[in-house]
Motif scaffolding. Sequence first.
Motif, PDB file in Angstrom:
ATOM      1  N   ASN A   1      11.592   6.611  -0.909  1.00  0.00           N
ATOM      2  CA  ASN A   1      11.573   7.460  -2.111  1.00  0.00           C
ATOM      3  C   ASN A   1      10.549   8.586  -1.989  1.00  0.00           C
ATOM      4  OD1 ASN A   1      13.511   5.765  -3.330  1.00  0.00           O
ATOM      5  ND2 ASN A   1      11.891   4.382  -3.997  1.00  0.00           N
ATOM      6  N   GLY A   2      10.424   9.150  -0.788  1.00  0.00           N
ATOM      7  CA  GLY A   2       9.523  10.272  -0.571  1.00  0.00           C
ATOM      8  C   GLY A   2       8.056   9.901  -0.460  1.00  0.00           C
TER       9      GLY A   2
ATOM     10  N   LEU B   1       0.838  -1.195   0.000  1.00  0.00           N
ATOM     11  CA  LEU B   1       0.000   0.000   0.000  1.00  0.00           C
ATOM     12  C   LEU B   1       0.872   1.244   0.000  1.00  0.00           C
ATOM     13  CD1 LEU B   1      -2.617  -1.125   2.635  1.00  0.00           C
ATOM     14  CD2 LEU B   1      -3.105  -0.611   0.251  1.00  0.00           C
ATOM     15  N   TYR B   2       0.382   2.282  -0.638  1.00  0.00           N
ATOM     16  CA  TYR B   2       1.059   3.565  -0.718  1.00  0.00           C
ATOM     17  C   TYR B   2       0.135   4.649  -0.184  1.00  0.00           C
ATOM     18  CZ  TYR B   2       3.869   0.949  -4.052  1.00  0.00           C
ATOM     19  OH  TYR B   2       4.651   0.002  -4.637  1.00  0.00           O
ATOM     20  N   ALA B   3       0.719   5.712   0.319  1.00  0.00           N
ATOM     21  CA  ALA B   3      -0.063   6.879   0.735  1.00  0.00           C
ATOM     22  C   ALA B   3       0.682   8.124   0.294  1.00  0.00           C
ATOM     23  CB  ALA B   3      -0.255   6.880   2.246  1.00  0.00           C
TER      24      ALA B   3
END
Length: 158
Positions: A151-152, A127-129
């Motif tokens: 990576n930010g 998952l990404y936010a």
Amino acid sequence: MKPNLNGINVVLRSIQANDLDDLFEIYGDIQTMEFASDPVFTSKDTIFQMLESVAQLEKAGESFEWAVVEQATNKVIGTCGLHSFSACGHSCELGCLLNSSYWRQGFMTEALGLLLLHAKTLGIVKLYADIDEGNFRSKALFKKLGFNVQNGQFQRSL
């Protein structure tokens, strides 16, 4: 159709047309919308447009959005969802928005915990936010939920 997800203090369920007033309280609030990707909604007509967009994206399988409902009052206090699925369907973005009157009470922590468990049942493994640099409350919430910055971008494996 996506399932209701039941917690102790919140229920995640499909957003409904009769949620209009609660949704406008959320999306029409400057403080709540400070770091949102959309501008503050200036009329309830914008809520209808949002509901149409949510329905189209869900029908296409591109996004799934839930209303975050406080169990004690049956009031919609936020939204959360899974978006931007990868081509293989194993990763996606997690997004949320909570009425500022309900901040710092554990509601979104519980709601996103339910959503993380559900995402795993869908075969999602990462998952990404996307969190704005100055959004310290969201950063703290996602770190609490086990997300790390890579990576930010906030990421979490399931």
